[in-house]
Design a protein around this motif. Structure first.
Motif, PDB file in Angstrom:
ATOM      1  N   LEU B 249      -2.232  -7.724   0.450  1.00 24.09           N
ATOM      2  CA  LEU B 249      -2.238  -6.379  -0.092  1.00 24.09           C
ATOM      3  C   LEU B 249      -0.838  -5.787  -0.089  1.00 24.09           C
ATOM      4  CD1 LEU B 249      -3.635  -3.720  -0.860  1.00 24.09           C
ATOM      5  CD2 LEU B 249      -3.857  -3.274   1.570  1.00 24.09           C
ATOM      6  N   LEU B 251       0.443  -2.611   0.009  1.00 20.90           N
ATOM      7  CA  LEU B 251      -0.226  -1.338   0.278  1.00 20.90           C
ATOM      8  C   LEU B 251       0.362  -0.192  -0.532  1.00 20.90           C
ATOM      9  CD1 LEU B 251      -2.344   0.182   1.804  1.00 20.90           C
ATOM     10  CD2 LEU B 251      -0.780   0.432   3.714  1.00 20.90           C
ATOM     11  N   ALA B 254      -0.801  -0.255  -4.064  1.00 23.83           N
ATOM     12  CA  ALA B 254      -2.213   0.112  -4.168  1.00 23.83           C
ATOM     13  C   ALA B 254      -2.393   1.610  -3.987  1.00 23.83           C
ATOM     14  CB  ALA B 254      -3.024  -0.653  -3.127  1.00 23.83           C
ATOM     15  N   LEU B 255      -1.585   2.207  -3.094  1.00 29.78           N
ATOM     16  CA  LEU B 255      -1.693   3.645  -2.878  1.00 29.78           C
ATOM     17  C   LEU B 255      -1.297   4.409  -4.134  1.00 29.78           C
ATOM     18  CD1 LEU B 255      -0.340   4.101   0.750  1.00 29.78           C
ATOM     19  CD2 LEU B 255      -2.669   4.370  -0.049  1.00 29.78           C
ATOM     20  N   ARG B 258      -4.093   4.201  -6.526  1.00 33.83           N
ATOM     21  CA  ARG B 258      -5.233   5.007  -6.089  1.00 33.83           C
ATOM     22  C   ARG B 258      -4.968   6.476  -6.348  1.00 33.83           C
ATOM     23  NH1 ARG B 258     -10.422   6.180  -5.166  1.00 33.83           N
ATOM     24  NH2 ARG B 258     -11.005   6.650  -3.010  1.00 33.83           N
ATOM     25  N   ARG B 259      -3.773   6.924  -6.050  1.00 31.16           N
ATOM     26  CA  ARG B 259      -3.470   8.341  -6.237  1.00 31.16           C
ATOM     27  C   ARG B 259      -3.460   8.709  -7.710  1.00 31.16           C
ATOM     28  NH1 ARG B 259       1.157   8.063  -2.008  1.00 31.16           N
ATOM     29  NH2 ARG B 259      -0.030   8.337  -0.083  1.00 31.16           N
ATOM     30  N   GLU B 261      -5.552   7.967  -9.773  1.00 29.84           N
ATOM     31  CA  GLU B 261      -6.894   8.420 -10.135  1.00 29.84           C
ATOM     32  C   GLU B 261      -7.000   9.919  -9.963  1.00 29.84           C
ATOM     33  OE1 GLU B 261      -8.861   4.512  -8.117  1.00 29.84           O
ATOM     34  OE2 GLU B 261      -9.969   6.397  -7.986  1.00 29.84           O
ATOM     35  N   ALA B 262      -6.305  10.429  -8.946  1.00 26.67           N
ATOM     36  CA  ALA B 262      -6.357  11.871  -8.704  1.00 26.67           C
ATOM     37  C   ALA B 262      -5.735  12.613  -9.873  1.00 26.67           C
ATOM     38  CB  ALA B 262      -5.631  12.221  -7.413  1.00 26.67           C
TER      39      ALA B 262
ATOM     40  N   VAL C  11      -4.387   7.379   5.608  1.00 29.91           N
ATOM     41  CA  VAL C  11      -4.679   6.261   4.710  1.00 29.91           C
ATOM     42  C   VAL C  11      -5.689   5.356   5.403  1.00 29.91           C
ATOM     43  CG1 VAL C  11      -3.746   4.178   3.627  1.00 29.91           C
ATOM     44  CG2 VAL C  11      -2.434   6.316   3.574  1.00 29.91           C
ATOM     45  N   LEU C  13      -8.325   1.835   4.747  1.00 32.54           N
ATOM     46  CA  LEU C  13      -8.611   0.711   3.859  1.00 32.54           C
ATOM     47  C   LEU C  13     -10.054   0.252   4.006  1.00 32.54           C
ATOM     48  CD1 LEU C  13      -5.477  -1.500   4.544  1.00 32.54           C
ATOM     49  CD2 LEU C  13      -5.894  -0.095   2.541  1.00 32.54           C
ATOM     50  N   PRO C  18      -7.571   0.811  -0.852  1.00 34.11           N
ATOM     51  CA  PRO C  18      -7.214   2.026  -0.106  1.00 34.11           C
ATOM     52  C   PRO C  18      -8.142   3.173  -0.476  1.00 34.11           C
ATOM     53  CG  PRO C  18      -5.652   1.686  -1.894  1.00 34.11           C
ATOM     54  CD  PRO C  18      -6.631   0.551  -1.969  1.00 34.11           C
ATOM     55  N   ALA C  19      -9.274   3.262   0.217  1.00 31.83           N
ATOM     56  CA  ALA C  19     -10.237   4.298  -0.120  1.00 31.83           C
ATOM     57  C   ALA C  19      -9.652   5.688   0.101  1.00 31.83           C
ATOM     58  CB  ALA C  19     -11.500   4.111   0.719  1.00 31.83           C
ATOM     59  N   LEU C  20      -8.885   5.826   1.192  1.00 30.56           N
ATOM     60  CA  LEU C  20      -8.188   7.080   1.438  1.00 30.56           C
ATOM     61  C   LEU C  20      -6.705   6.832   1.268  1.00 30.56           C
ATOM     62  CD1 LEU C  20     -10.067   8.373   4.614  1.00 30.56           C
ATOM     63  CD2 LEU C  20     -10.625   8.719   2.211  1.00 30.56           C
ATOM     64  N   ALA C  21      -6.094   7.598   0.375  1.00 34.88           N
ATOM     65  CA  ALA C  21      -4.691   7.345   0.041  1.00 34.88           C
ATOM     66  C   ALA C  21      -3.786   8.485   0.452  1.00 34.88           C
ATOM     67  CB  ALA C  21      -4.563   7.089  -1.459  1.00 34.88           C
ATOM     68  N   GLY C  22      -4.255   9.332   1.350  1.00 35.34           N
ATOM     69  CA  GLY C  22      -3.405  10.446   1.761  1.00 35.34           C
ATOM     70  C   GLY C  22      -4.247  11.713   1.881  1.00 35.34           C
ATOM     71  N   VAL C  57      -5.044   3.575   8.862  1.00 32.26           N
ATOM     72  CA  VAL C  57      -3.867   2.728   9.059  1.00 32.26           C
ATOM     73  C   VAL C  57      -2.539   3.459   8.938  1.00 32.26           C
ATOM     74  CG1 VAL C  57      -5.089   0.662   8.335  1.00 32.26           C
ATOM     75  CG2 VAL C  57      -3.803   1.967   6.663  1.00 32.26           C
ATOM     76  N   ARG C  58      -2.552   4.631   8.333  1.00 34.70           N
ATOM     77  CA  ARG C  58      -1.306   5.397   8.229  1.00 34.70           C
ATOM     78  C   ARG C  58      -1.624   6.866   8.402  1.00 34.70           C
ATOM     79  NH1 ARG C  58       2.398   3.494   3.109  1.00 34.70           N
ATOM     80  NH2 ARG C  58       2.693   1.325   3.733  1.00 34.70           N
ATOM     81  N   GLY C 208      -8.833   9.475  -3.501  1.00 31.93           N
ATOM     82  CA  GLY C 208      -8.505   9.227  -2.105  1.00 31.93           C
ATOM     83  C   GLY C 208      -7.556  10.231  -1.502  1.00 31.93           C
ATOM     84  N   THR C 209      -7.273  11.318  -2.211  1.00 25.22           N
ATOM     85  CA  THR C 209      -6.385  12.339  -1.668  1.00 25.22           C
ATOM     86  C   THR C 209      -7.055  13.704  -1.787  1.00 25.22           C
ATOM     87  OG1 THR C 209      -5.359  12.691  -3.810  1.00 25.22           O
ATOM     88  CG2 THR C 209      -4.317  11.092  -2.373  1.00 25.22           C
TER      89      THR C 209
END
Lengths: 222, 273, 247
Positions: B249, B251, B254-255, B258-259, B261-262, C11, C13, C18-22, C57-58, C208-209
Motif C-alpha cells: 500500500l 498510503l 491512497a489517502l 480517498r479524499r 471523493e470528498a 487515518v 485502514l 483507507p476508510a478514514l483519511a483524516g 494508523v495516523r 473518509g474526512t
C-alpha cells in the motif's frame, strides 16, 4: 478465565441442545459410517471385530469434523466476532469453553458409537479402565486441536473443505494412539496400551495450551 | 518499519525505495544477482560431482545393490525437507513477533520448496522400494510420516492462498506455520513408534561403518541437495518479496484518492437542491 | 473537561483501503453527535474505530482517555456498539442472548433484567428464539445487550433503520435517558429528520474526512471545517438554538 470458559461452554452447549443438529444429524451420520464400513469390508464378523478399534476411531474423527465445524459456525454469525472482542472475555477462556463443549459433544457421540460397535461388530468389552482413560484423553486432544484449527479457518468461505485438510494430518497421531490403546485393552493386554494413553494425554495438554495461547491472536488478526 | 531488505553480495537492494512510502519501487527484471549466480554455479557443479560419485565412482552396496544410489538423494532430500519446515516455523514465529513482511515471505517460500523436496523424498523412496520390496509403497516409518508431512504442507499452502485481507491471511498462516514443526515431530515419533511394533526395517538403515566411496557419495549428495535447496529458496523468497512490494500500500497516494471523493461529494452538495 | 472522543487527522485502514483519511472530531461528555454523509463516507468506520475495533494508523485518537493508537483494547469494555449486524445467536432465546452478553461483560442479573425491561422484552418475547424475531425485535434485543453493559459512550450505527415509529420513539427516549445519566452518544444515521432533532450537533463526512457543510434552507448544523477549505466554502451560521459551535 475459568468463569469465561464456563460461560462460553454453556452457551455452545445450549446452542447445540436448542438446534438439535448433533442429535438429529451428526449422530445418525456417525452410525451410518459404521454401517458403511460393514458394506466396504463385507460383514464377515471376524474381520470387523478385529478392525473394530480403528474403524471406531475413524468414525469418531469424521463425526468430530462436523462437530468442530458447527462449533466454529456459532461464532461466525453476524457481528458476533466484534461483540466478542468488545465483551472483555478472555480469549483463552473462550477457547477452553469452546473446546470443552466440543469434548462434551464428542463424548456423547463416542458412547453412542461404542454401543454401535458392540452391537454391529460383535466386540466384547474389556480393559475398561484403559478404554475410558484413553478415550477421554483422545477426546480432549481432538477437541482442543479441532477448536484451534476451527478458529484458523473460521469465517472463510472454504471452511468446510479446508478444515478436514488441515485437521486430519494433525490428528493422525491421535488416531494411531487411540486405536493402539483400544486394541490393547480389548485384547486383554493393557500394559501395551498405557504408553499410547500417555501419548494421547501429552497431545491433549499440548494442544490445549497452544490453543489457549493462540486464540487471542486469531480473534484479533482475522 | 524496518523490513529485512534482501541485499546481495554486491549490495543491490531489491524493492529499491522500500523504506520510502511515497515512491514506487523499481522492480528488477529477474531475481538473479551475482551472489545467486555463484550459488547456482556451485550447485550445478556439485550436482555433476554427485552424478559422478553416485553413479560411477561409488560401488554398489552389498545388500541393496545399485538401488543404494537413490539414497544419496533420498536421505539429503529428507533432511532438507525438515530444514525447510524448521525455517517456516521459525519465520512464522518471527513474523508474529515483529510483523515485518519479509518473515511472512520467507515462511511461505520455505514451505513451497519443502513441498518439492517432499515429493522428491517420496519419489526416490518409492523407486527404492520397487526393486527392494517389490512394491512401490511400503508402510515404512519414513515414507508414511513424509506422506503426512506432505499433507501438512499442502494444507499450509492452501491456507496461504486464501483471498482475504493480507494481514488476516498472514496471521492465520503464521499460527499454522508455528505449529508445523511440533506437528512434524509428533507425527514422526508416533509413526516410528507404531511401525517399530511390527519390526519393519526402516527405509534407510545406513550401516554406521559406511565408508569409502559410498560415504563420500553421500556427503556429496548432502552438498548438492543443500546447494540446490538454498538456491531455490533464495529465488522463491525474492519472488515473494517482489510480489509483496508490488501489492504494498502506498498510503499517501491512497489517502489522496480517498479524499478526492470528498471533493466530489461537496461538488454535488453545492449544486442548488 | 476532557472530550470523550478526540480525533485529529485520524487515518484508519480496512485492509489496504483507507476508510478514514483524516477525521477531526471532538465529542464532549453528555453530547449527542450525529454523523452524516453519503454511503461509503466512513461513518461506520468512525464508530468502530472509537470502539477500538479498527486500528488508527495516523493522527490522534483518544477515546475516554485511552490512546487508541497505543492500545485500543482497554476502551472496548467502556463503549457500547450497536452495529448493522446484530451479534446475536439465532438458536438461542432472547433472554439467553442478553444473559450471555450481559454476563460476559460482568453485569449482574438485576442489571440484565432491567435492561430487558427497558426495551420491553421481558414479556412474551422473552423465551422466543432470536431467529424467529422481526428485524425490529432483534434490534431491541441487541439494544438490551448494550444497555446491560452500561457503557459510557454509545456508538449507534443507523439505530432507527428497520424499526417502526413507536420503537423509534422508544429508542429516542432511551437515548435521552442515557445522556441524562452521563452517557455520550455518537450516532450515524440516514434518518435525518429524526436524528437531527435528537442530536446536539451534526458532523458531515465524505471520502473518509470531516468536511464543511454548505448552508441550506433548514439552516442546520455547524460542522468541522478542514484546514484546506476553499474560499467558496463558508462556515455556515447556526440558526437552530440547539446547535453548538465546535470548540
Amino acid at each position: 478465565m475459568w468463569r469465561d470458559a464456563a460461560l462460553v461452554a454453556g452457551r455452545d452447549l445450549r446452542v447445540e441442545l436448542r438446534s438439535r443438529v448433533t442429535t438429529n444429524q451428526v449422530a445418525p451420520f456417525s452410525v451410518l459410517v459404521l454401517i458403511l464400513f460393514a458394506f466396504a469390508l463385507d460383514p464377515d464378523r471376524q474381520l470387523l471385530e478385529r478392525l473394530a478399534s480403528g474403524l471406531y476411531w475413524t468414525a469418531v474423527l469424521l463425526a468430530a469434523l462436523l462437530a468442530i465445524s458447527r462449533s466454529a459456525a456459532i461464532d461466525e454469525a453476524d457481528g458476533v466476532r466484534d461483540a466478542l472482542r468488545l465483551s472483555g472475555l478472555d480469549p483463552a477462556g473462550v477457547f477452553v469453553g469452546k473446546a470443552a463443549a466440543v469434548a462434551a459433544v464428542l463424548l456423547g457421540l463416542e458412547v453412542l458409537l461404542g454401543v454401535g460397535v458392540v452391537v454391529l461388530y460383535g466386540v466384547e468389552l474389556a480393559g475398561a479402565g484403559l478404554v475410558v482413560l484413553a478415550g477421554v484423553a483422545a477426546t480432549v486432544a481432538v477437541a482442543a486441536t479441532g477448536t484451534l484449527y476451527g478458529a484458523l479457518v473460521s469465517g472463510l468461505r472454504v471452511r468446510e473443505t479446508l478444515l478436514p485438510l488441515l485437521l486430519l494430518p494433525v490428528l493422525a497421531p491421535v488416531l494411531i494412539g487411540a486405536t493402539r490403546a483400544f486394541e490393547a485393552a480389548l485384547a486383554g493386554v493393557p500394559a501395551d496400551g498405557w504408553p499410547w494413553c500417555g501419548l494421547l494425554a501429552g497431545l491433549a495438554i499440548l494442544y490445549s495450551v497452544a490453543g489457549a495461547l493462540a486464540y487471542g491472536t486469531l480473534l484479533e488478526g482475522s | 518499519m524496518t523490513a529485512p531488505t534482501p541485499t546481495t553480495a554486491t549490495g543491490t537492494p531489491y524493492g529499491a525505495g522500500a523504506s520510502d512510502a511515497t515512491t514506487r519501487p523499481v522492480a528488477p527484471v529477474h531475481t538473479g544477482s551475482r551472489a545467486s549466480r555463484v550459488l547456482g554455479g556451485l550447485a550445478l557443479g556439485s550436482i555433476v560431482l554427485l552424478v559422478l560419485y553416485g553413479l560411477v565412482w561409488s560401488p554398489p552396496d552389498a545388500e541393496m545393490a545399485d538401488s543404494v544410489r537413490l539414497m544419496y538423494i533420498h536421505v539429503p532430500a529428507a533432511s532438507f525437507l525438515y530444514t525447510g519446515c524448521f525455517i517456516t516455523t521459525v519465520a512464522s514465529a518471527l513474523w508474529l513477533r515483529r510483523r515485518t513482511p519479509g518473515w511472512d515471505a520467507l515462511a511461505g517460500a520455505s514451505a513451497e520448496i519443502s513441498l518439492v523436496f517432499a515429493a522428491i523424498t517420496l519419489g526416490t523412496g518409492s523407486l527404492w522400494g520397487r526393486p527392494t520390496w517389490g512394491t512401490y509403497w511400503t508402510w515404512d516409518a519414513r515414507l508414511t510420516s513424509t506422506a503426512l508431512l506432505t499433507a501438512l504442507l499442502i494444507g499450509y499452502l492452501a491456507l496461504r492462498r486464501l483471498d482475504v485481507d493480507p494481514t488476516a491471511r498472514s496471521t492465520r498462516a503464521a499460527v499454522l506455520g508455528l505449529l508445523l514443526v511440533p506437528n512434524v515431530i509428533i507425527v514422526n515419533r508416533s509413526v516410528e513408534w507404531w511401525r517399530s511394533l511390527h519390526q519393519q526395517s526402516t527405509l534407510v538403515k545406513l550401516d554406521p561403518t559406511i565408508e569409502g566411496q559410498m560415504l563420500v557419495a553421500l556427503m556429496v549428495g548432502f552438498l548438492a541437495v543443500g546447494l540446490v535447496f538454498t538456491w531455490l529458496l533464495v529465488h522463491r523468497f525474492r519472488v515473494a518479496w517482489l510480489e509483496y512490494q508490488s501489492e504494498r500500500l502506498d498510503l499517501d497516494l491512497a489517502l489522496v484518492e480517498r479524499r478526492a471523493e470528498a471533493g466530489r461529494a461537496s461538488e454535488a452538495g453545492r449544486t442548488p437542491a | 473537561m476532557e472530550p470523550v472522543v478526540h480525533l485529529r487527522a485520524a487515518v484508519a485502514l480496512l485492509g489496504r483501503f483507507p476508510a478514514l483519511a483524516g477525521i477531526d472530531l471532538d465529542v464532549a461528555r453528555g453530547e449527542i453527535v450525529l454523523l452524516r454523509g453519503p454511503n461509503g463516507a466512513g461513518k461506520t468506520t468512525v464508530l468502530r474505530a472509537c470502539a477500538g475495533l479498527v486500528p488508527v494508523v495516523r493522527g490522534e485518537a483518544i477515546v475516554l482517555g485511552h490512546d487508541l493508537r497505543r492500545d485500543p483494547r482497554p476502551v472496548r469494555r467502556r463503549v457500547g456498539l450497536l452495529g448493522h449486524d446484530t451479534g446475536l445467536f439465532d438458536d438461542l432465546t432472547v433472554v439467553d442472548n442478553v444473559r450471555f452478553w450481559g454476563r460476559a461483560c460482568g453485569a449482574d442479573p438485576a442489571e440484565i433484567a432491567a435492561a430487558m425491561a427497558l426495551v420491553g422484552l421481558d414479556g412474551r418475547l422473552r423465551d422466543v428464539s432470536v431467529g424467529r424475531l422481526s428485524a425490529g425485535q432483534r434490534r431491541r434485543t441487541s439494544l438490551a445487550c448494550l444497555l446491560a453493559r452500561r457503557p459510557e459512550l454509545w456508538l449507534l450505527d443507523e439505530p432507527h433503520a428497520g424499526l417502526d415509529h413507536e420503537t423509534r420513539d422508544q429508542l429516542d427516549v432511551l437515548i435521552g435517558q442515557a445522556v441524562e445519566q452521563g452517557a455520550t452518544v455518537l450516532l450515524a444515521s440516514h434518518e435525518l429528520d429524526r436524528a437531527e432533532s435528537l442530536a446536539h450537533r451534526v458532523v458531515e463526512l465524505a471520502g473518509g474526512t470531516t468536511v464543511a457543510l454548505p448552508t441550506h434552507a433548514s439552516g442546520v448544523s455547524q460542522a468541522e471545517v478542514p484546514a484546506s477549505r476553499t474560499p467558496e466554502q463558508e462556515a455556515p451560521a447556526p440558526s437552530s438554538p440547539e446547535v453548538t459551535h465546535v470548540a
